[in-house]
Design an enzyme around this catalytic site. Structure first.
Site, PDB file in Angstrom:
ATOM      1  N   SER A  30      -8.360   4.237  13.918  1.00 36.48           N
ATOM      2  CA  SER A  30      -8.221   3.537  15.202  1.00 36.48           C
ATOM      3  C   SER A  30      -8.705   4.469  16.305  1.00 36.48           C
ATOM      4  O   SER A  30      -8.613   5.700  16.165  1.00 36.48           O
ATOM      5  CB  SER A  30      -6.747   3.203  15.445  1.00 36.48           C
ATOM      6  OG  SER A  30      -6.528   2.878  16.802  1.00 36.48           O
TER       7      SER A  30
ATOM      8  N   ILE B 273      -9.149  -5.004  19.028  1.00 34.83           N
ATOM      9  CA  ILE B 273      -9.804  -6.131  18.376  1.00 34.83           C
ATOM     10  C   ILE B 273      -8.839  -7.332  18.433  1.00 34.83           C
ATOM     11  O   ILE B 273      -7.635  -7.163  18.198  1.00 34.83           O
ATOM     12  CB  ILE B 273     -10.115  -5.799  16.882  1.00 34.83           C
ATOM     13  CG1 ILE B 273     -10.780  -4.411  16.746  1.00 34.83           C
ATOM     14  CG2 ILE B 273     -10.949  -6.898  16.237  1.00 34.83           C
ATOM     15  CD1 ILE B 273     -12.104  -4.235  17.415  1.00 34.83           C
TER      16      ILE B 273
ATOM     17  N   ASN C 204      -7.663  -1.001   4.727  1.00 35.01           N
ATOM     18  CA  ASN C 204      -7.565  -1.645   6.045  1.00 35.01           C
ATOM     19  C   ASN C 204      -6.134  -2.036   6.420  1.00 35.01           C
ATOM     20  O   ASN C 204      -5.807  -2.126   7.598  1.00 35.01           O
ATOM     21  CB  ASN C 204      -8.477  -2.886   6.028  1.00 35.01           C
ATOM     22  CG  ASN C 204      -8.155  -3.855   7.139  1.00 35.01           C
ATOM     23  OD1 ASN C 204      -8.521  -3.653   8.287  1.00 35.01           O
ATOM     24  ND2 ASN C 204      -7.417  -4.921   6.804  1.00 35.01           N
TER      25      ASN C 204
ATOM     26  N   TYR D  95       2.061   5.515  15.869  1.00 31.51           N
ATOM     27  CA  TYR D  95       0.901   4.764  15.336  1.00 31.51           C
ATOM     28  C   TYR D  95      -0.342   5.660  15.419  1.00 31.51           C
ATOM     29  O   TYR D  95      -1.089   5.800  14.441  1.00 31.51           O
ATOM     30  CB  TYR D  95       0.703   3.466  16.125  1.00 31.51           C
ATOM     31  CG  TYR D  95      -0.549   2.702  15.746  1.00 31.51           C
ATOM     32  CD1 TYR D  95      -0.596   1.952  14.569  1.00 31.51           C
ATOM     33  CD2 TYR D  95      -1.693   2.729  16.556  1.00 31.51           C
ATOM     34  CE1 TYR D  95      -1.758   1.252  14.216  1.00 31.51           C
ATOM     35  CE2 TYR D  95      -2.846   2.038  16.217  1.00 31.51           C
ATOM     36  CZ  TYR D  95      -2.872   1.300  15.047  1.00 31.51           C
ATOM     37  OH  TYR D  95      -4.013   0.614  14.698  1.00 31.51           O
TER      38      TYR D  95
ATOM     39  N   VAL E 180       0.810  -1.228   0.000  1.00 32.46           N
ATOM     40  CA  VAL E 180       0.000   0.000   0.000  1.00 32.46           C
ATOM     41  C   VAL E 180       0.839   1.272   0.000  1.00 32.46           C
ATOM     42  O   VAL E 180       0.346   2.350  -0.331  1.00 32.46           O
ATOM     43  CB  VAL E 180      -1.001   0.050   1.188  1.00 32.46           C
ATOM     44  CG1 VAL E 180      -2.061  -1.024   1.067  1.00 32.46           C
ATOM     45  CG2 VAL E 180      -0.291  -0.003   2.528  1.00 32.46           C
TER      46      VAL E 180
ATOM     47  N   ALA F  23      -0.473   8.849  15.532  1.00 32.32           N
ATOM     48  CA  ALA F  23      -0.343   9.955  14.576  1.00 32.32           C
ATOM     49  C   ALA F  23      -0.740   9.506  13.172  1.00 32.32           C
ATOM     50  O   ALA F  23      -1.431  10.222  12.439  1.00 32.32           O
ATOM     51  CB  ALA F  23       1.092  10.477  14.576  1.00 32.32           C
ATOM     52  N   SER F  24      -0.322   8.287  12.804  1.00 31.05           N
ATOM     53  CA  SER F  24      -0.651   7.795  11.455  1.00 31.05           C
ATOM     54  C   SER F  24      -2.152   7.583  11.309  1.00 31.05           C
ATOM     55  O   SER F  24      -2.728   7.805  10.246  1.00 31.05           O
ATOM     56  CB  SER F  24       0.113   6.498  11.148  1.00 31.05           C
ATOM     57  OG  SER F  24      -0.397   5.412  11.899  1.00 31.05           O
ATOM     58  N   LYS F  25      -2.802   7.179  12.396  1.00 28.48           N
ATOM     59  CA  LYS F  25      -4.247   6.951  12.337  1.00 28.48           C
ATOM     60  C   LYS F  25      -5.004   8.290  12.373  1.00 28.48           C
ATOM     61  O   LYS F  25      -6.126   8.390  11.886  1.00 28.48           O
ATOM     62  CB  LYS F  25      -4.681   6.028  13.474  1.00 28.48           C
ATOM     63  CG  LYS F  25      -4.169   4.595  13.295  1.00 28.48           C
ATOM     64  CD  LYS F  25      -4.710   3.980  12.009  1.00 28.48           C
ATOM     65  CE  LYS F  25      -4.315   2.540  11.807  1.00 28.48           C
ATOM     66  NZ  LYS F  25      -4.888   1.957  10.573  1.00 28.48           N
TER      67      LYS F  25
END
Ligand SMILES: NC(=O)c1ccc[n+]([C@@H]2O[C@H](COP(=O)([O-])OP(=O)(O)OC[C@H]3O[C@@H](n4cnc5c(N)ncnc54)[C@H](O)[C@@H]3O)[C@@H](O)[C@H]2O)c1
Length: 244
Positions: free
Chosen positions: A137, A182, A85, A149, A59, A151-153
């Site tokens: 997230s 999850i 996703n 993580y 991706v 920050a990326s979300k």
């Protein structure tokens, strides 16, 4: 009759966890599903299901996206649904994160969904309809110590809103899901998993962890025509954890 009859769907990260659950559900509901993933070995397993086609995709590569979107459109005649996703996670402490860590996280989790929309939305716009579901997230909204993580979300959240207001005019809807914790291979690989997961269950009003199907069911609704006036929406799926 299936809820996605005659639809062509691309699901990134479709070889594992939440993505694999979506691949199963979407194909059961009548869609032709392209499970796109960087893990070719895991793809072989999911693409044995009826109406599921495994295709290799990184991706973070614009060339990969360009080639995949063209191949799917050439082969199946259209693209109706894209679920961005695929992702990676990290629990690295704040003080240890360097520019390479930041860059890798951002290019997979942030640039990935951006590039997916950039290359797939024009095929949807050509038929004046399409549905894109981006997986952010709950850590985009609250701390929880996931640092780059999170920050990326957060990037996924913002670029989804921007895309909803850009592609909406072309008939393409963009909506975002915010899963809580999850149970998937990603969470099982967390080093602090046992202790953290136990604490999270205790602190969650619904008193359990989420299952991949909890996210897949919401993605199915947003992907289908049942949500045809929903664009730019954000749905938290975390058992009430972040509502506190
Ligand atoms: N599991 C959770 O608790 C949780 C919570 C919130 C958000 N999410 C998000 O949900 C999504 C799915 O997570 P999961 O728990 O199912 O994880 P997972 O690790 O089980 O699956 C992720 C998939 O993405 C693929 N992938 C990784 N990098 C890729 C790349 N560069 N190109 C293509 N594919 C790539 C992996 O091969 C894997 O198949 C991720 O975006 C994750 O951040 C998960």
């Amino acid at each position: 009759m299936g809820r996605l009859d005659n639809k062509v769907a691309i699901i990134t990260g479709g070889a594992s966890g939440i993505g694999e659950s979506m691949v199963e559900l979407f194909s059961k509901e009548g869609a032709i599903v392209i499970a796109a993933d960087i893990n070719e070995a895991a793809l072989e397993k999911v693409s044995q299901k009826e109406n599921v086609y495994g295709m290799k995709l990184n991706v973070a590569s614009e060339e990969d996206w360009q080639a995949l979107a063209k191949e799917v459109n050439d082969r199946f005649g259209k693209i109706d649904i894209l679920v961005n996703n695929a992702g990676i996670s990290s629990e690295k402490p704040y003080e240890e994160i360097n520019i390479d860590d930041w860059g890798k996280m951002m290019s997979i989790n942030g640039f990935g969904p951006f590039a997916g929309m950039k290359h797939v939305a024009p095929y949807m716009a050509a038929q004046k309809r399409g549905s894109i579901v981006n997986i952010s997230s709950y850590t985009a909204q609250i701390g929880q110590g996931f640092n780059h993580y999170s920050a990326s979300k957060g990037a996924v959240r913002s670029v989804s809103r921007a895309a909803a207001t850009t592609f909406g005019y072309q008939g393409v809807r963009v909506n975002t899901l915010f899963p809580g914790i999850i149970e998937t291979p990603m969470t099982k690989s967390l080093e602090t998993s046992k202790e953290l997961l136990g604490r999270l269950v205790q602190a969650t009003p619904l008193q359990r962890l989420g299952q991949p199907e909890d996210i897949a069911n919401a993605a199915l609704f947003l992907a289908s025509d049942e949500s045809s006036y929903i664009n730019g929406a954000e749905l938290v799926i975390d058992g009430g954890f972040s509502a506190q």
